[in-house]
Design an enzyme around this catalytic site. Structure first.
Site, PDB file in Angstrom:
ATOM      1  N   SER A  57      12.723   0.091   0.597  1.00 20.75           N
ATOM      2  CA  SER A  57      12.632   0.949  -0.578  1.00 20.75           C
ATOM      3  C   SER A  57      14.016   1.400  -1.000  1.00 20.75           C
ATOM      4  O   SER A  57      14.935   1.488  -0.164  1.00 20.75           O
ATOM      5  CB  SER A  57      11.780   2.173  -0.211  1.00 20.75           C
ATOM      6  OG  SER A  57      11.895   3.166  -1.204  1.00 20.75           O
ATOM      7  N   TYR A  59      11.142   9.452   5.816  1.00 24.77           N
ATOM      8  CA  TYR A  59      10.751   8.212   5.113  1.00 24.77           C
ATOM      9  C   TYR A  59      12.007   7.424   4.728  1.00 24.77           C
ATOM     10  O   TYR A  59      12.096   6.210   4.977  1.00 24.77           O
ATOM     11  CB  TYR A  59       9.927   8.555   3.858  1.00 24.77           C
ATOM     12  CG  TYR A  59       9.533   7.325   3.054  1.00 24.77           C
ATOM     13  CD1 TYR A  59       8.461   6.522   3.447  1.00 24.77           C
ATOM     14  CD2 TYR A  59      10.238   6.959   1.904  1.00 24.77           C
ATOM     15  CE1 TYR A  59       8.112   5.384   2.720  1.00 24.77           C
ATOM     16  CE2 TYR A  59       9.895   5.828   1.174  1.00 24.77           C
ATOM     17  CZ  TYR A  59       8.830   5.042   1.579  1.00 24.77           C
ATOM     18  OH  TYR A  59       8.492   3.921   0.856  1.00 24.77           O
TER      19      TYR A  59
HETATM   20  N1  LIG Z   1       4.547   2.733  -3.783  1.00 28.97           N
HETATM   21  C1  LIG Z   1       5.848   2.777  -3.990  1.00 28.97           C
HETATM   22  O1  LIG Z   1       6.343   3.394  -4.936  1.00 28.97           O
HETATM   23  C2  LIG Z   1       6.777   2.068  -3.069  1.00 28.97           C
HETATM   24  C3  LIG Z   1       8.135   1.978  -3.409  1.00 28.97           C
HETATM   25  C4  LIG Z   1       9.003   1.307  -2.558  1.00 28.97           C
HETATM   26  C5  LIG Z   1       8.537   0.755  -1.395  1.00 28.97           C
HETATM   27  N2  LIG Z   1       7.212   0.875  -1.081  1.00 28.97           N
HETATM   28  C6  LIG Z   1       6.771   0.290   0.169  1.00 28.97           C
HETATM   29  O2  LIG Z   1       5.846  -0.735  -0.132  1.00 28.97           O
HETATM   30  C7  LIG Z   1       4.895  -0.840   0.926  1.00 28.97           C
HETATM   31  C8  LIG Z   1       3.479  -0.757   0.353  1.00 28.97           C
HETATM   32  O3  LIG Z   1       3.367   0.456  -0.359  1.00 28.97           O
HETATM   33  P1  LIG Z   1       2.056   0.817  -1.214  1.00 28.97           P
HETATM   34  O4  LIG Z   1       2.496   1.659  -2.344  1.00 28.97           O
HETATM   35  O5  LIG Z   1       1.262  -0.399  -1.481  1.00 28.97           O
HETATM   36  O6  LIG Z   1       1.332   1.778  -0.162  1.00 28.97           O
HETATM   37  P2  LIG Z   1      -0.239   2.052   0.069  1.00 28.97           P
HETATM   38  O7  LIG Z   1      -1.014   1.801  -1.161  1.00 28.97           O
HETATM   39  O8  LIG Z   1      -0.304   3.411   0.691  1.00 28.97           O
HETATM   40  O9  LIG Z   1      -0.630   0.933   1.150  1.00 28.97           O
HETATM   41  C9  LIG Z   1      -0.093   0.980   2.448  1.00 28.97           C
HETATM   42  C10 LIG Z   1      -0.693  -0.140   3.249  1.00 28.97           C
HETATM   43  O10 LIG Z   1      -0.198  -0.018   4.607  1.00 28.97           O
HETATM   44  C11 LIG Z   1      -1.319  -0.015   5.495  1.00 28.97           C
HETATM   45  N3  LIG Z   1      -1.048   0.814   6.674  1.00 28.97           N
HETATM   46  C12 LIG Z   1      -0.686   2.118   6.705  1.00 28.97           C
HETATM   47  N4  LIG Z   1      -0.616   2.534   7.979  1.00 28.97           N
HETATM   48  C13 LIG Z   1      -0.957   1.471   8.754  1.00 28.97           C
HETATM   49  C14 LIG Z   1      -1.095   1.293  10.158  1.00 28.97           C
HETATM   50  N5  LIG Z   1      -0.875   2.297  11.022  1.00 28.97           N
HETATM   51  N6  LIG Z   1      -1.474   0.076  10.618  1.00 28.97           N
HETATM   52  C15 LIG Z   1      -1.716  -0.935   9.758  1.00 28.97           C
HETATM   53  N7  LIG Z   1      -1.596  -0.814   8.416  1.00 28.97           N
HETATM   54  C16 LIG Z   1      -1.230   0.372   7.928  1.00 28.97           C
HETATM   55  C17 LIG Z   1      -2.446   0.598   4.662  1.00 28.97           C
HETATM   56  O11 LIG Z   1      -3.716   0.173   5.163  1.00 28.97           O
HETATM   57  P3  LIG Z   1      -4.711   1.086   6.038  1.00 28.97           P
HETATM   58  O12 LIG Z   1      -4.559   2.503   5.560  1.00 28.97           O
HETATM   59  O13 LIG Z   1      -6.013   0.449   5.755  1.00 28.97           O
HETATM   60  O14 LIG Z   1      -4.256   0.880   7.444  1.00 28.97           O
HETATM   61  C18 LIG Z   1      -2.204  -0.046   3.305  1.00 28.97           C
HETATM   62  O15 LIG Z   1      -2.765  -1.339   3.277  1.00 28.97           O
HETATM   63  C19 LIG Z   1       5.225   0.279   1.901  1.00 28.97           C
HETATM   64  O16 LIG Z   1       6.024  -0.212   2.948  1.00 28.97           O
HETATM   65  C20 LIG Z   1       6.029   1.246   1.065  1.00 28.97           C
HETATM   66  O17 LIG Z   1       6.875   2.038   1.845  1.00 28.97           O
HETATM   67  C21 LIG Z   1       6.318   1.496  -1.888  1.00 28.97           C
END
Ligand SMILES: NC(=O)c1ccc[n+]([C@@H]2O[C@H](COP(=O)([O-])OP(=O)(O)OC[C@H]3O[C@@H](n4cnc5c(N)ncnc54)[C@H](OP(=O)(O)O)[C@@H]3O)[C@@H](O)[C@H]2O)c1
Length: 250
Positions: free
Chosen positions: A126, A139
């Site tokens: 990120s 984070y």
């Molecule tokens: N959203 C943003 O603005 C943004 C920006 C930059 C980077 N990112 C990065 O992009 C990635 C995806 O983000 P997102 O926005 O799609 O987040 P999200 O909608 O909250 O999805 C997170 C995913 O990670 C899984 N997860 C969380 N804890 C876990 C665990 N203990 N074991 C296995 N799986 C786990 C969740 O599944 P379960 O809850 O079913 O386990 C879900 O599938 C992350 O690494 C985030 O830091 C996001």
């Protein structure tokens, strides 16, 4: 693909399947994972990546059905608030999922990739790993760690058939970002950066297409939005200089 039950991971899995990949989905939530796997003709493996001891067995179970050619470390959790208010177990869980699990997954898949003579690893980091804002210290540290880990791993894998993509992504319209903005100092900091045109919420579709292209084209970096590429580029300078200085050193 880790973190494939929703958000970026679910959308990226669908895009990769549409481009012909056989996808294996990992997350904790069994129902959405199995539903998506059935839709995409892939497989679902429910696992809690915060549990370090679950990772090697998970990779063995997946590889019993076929090799992992591309590992996408996308699973991540956010944790927003003043550091003094954050519970110990949530800080530990954040580091376990965002930083430790990608390292252990890489360690588990690399031997197979080496022996097959091909492999690609994508780490979804990120811009928070370069831009520090209040309310996101653990984070941001986890994402800075993941970015720097990827640089170190790339140096280690130089000369092997295994390549890496480091994705440094700004805020994407998502539940994760809504959760960050629920903390007032974080919301104000992000709003200020937006007013200065240094941040903008990315469209999920744009991020997913760019990630899929980066995998297909074996790009070593993906920085989105492009207007924010300067900060991660600056952080990359000492890594790149070190890489050049080490040319020829094994
Ligand atoms: N959203 C943003 O603005 C943004 C920006 C930059 C980077 N990112 C990065 O992009 C990635 C995806 O983000 P997102 O926005 O799609 O987040 P999200 O909608 O909250 O999805 C997170 C995913 O990670 C899984 N997860 C969380 N804890 C876990 C665990 N203990 N074991 C296995 N799986 C786990 C969740 O599944 P379960 O809850 O079913 O386990 C879900 O599938 C992350 O690494 C985030 O830091 C996001």
């Amino acid at each position: 693909m880790t973190g494939a039950s929703r958000g970026i991971g679910a959308a990226l899995a669908a895009e990769l399947a549409a481009r012909g990949a056989r996808v294996v989905l990992v997350a904790r939530s069994v129902e959405p994972l199995e539903k998506l796997a059935a839709e995409l003709g892939g497989e679902a493996f429910a696992a809690d990546l915060a549990d370090a001891s679950a990772i090697e067995p998970l990779v063995r179970r997946i590889e019993a059905g076929g090799p992992i050619d591309v590992l996408v470390n996308n699973a991540g959790v956010d944790l927003t608030g003043d550091l003094v208010a954050l519970p110990t177990d949530e800080i530990a869980r954040l580091l376990a999922v965002n930083l430790c699990a990608p390292m252990l997954l890489c360690r588990a898949v690399i031997p197979g990739m080496r022996s097959r003579g091909a492999g690609h690893i994508v780490n979804v980091s990120s811009l928070a790993g370069t831009n520090a804002v209040p309310g996101l210290a653990p984070y941001s540290a986890s994402k800075a760690g993941l970015s720097h880990f990827t640089a170190g791993l790339r140096a280690e894998l130089k000369g092997t058939p295994i390549t890496t993509t480091l994705a440094q992504v700004g805020t994407v319209e998502s539940t994760m970002v809504d959760s960050l903005r629920a903390h007032e100092p974080t919301r104000r900091a992000l709003a200020r950066l937006e007013r200065l045109h240094l941040a903008v919420d990315l469209d999920l579709r744009v991020v997913v297409d760019a990630l899929a292209d980066a995998i297909e084209r074996d790009k070593r970096h993906l920085r989105l939005p492009k207007r924010d590429a300067l900060f991660p580029l600056i952080v990359e300078v000492p890594r790149r200089v070190t890489e050049l200085l080490l040319t020829g050193v094994r």
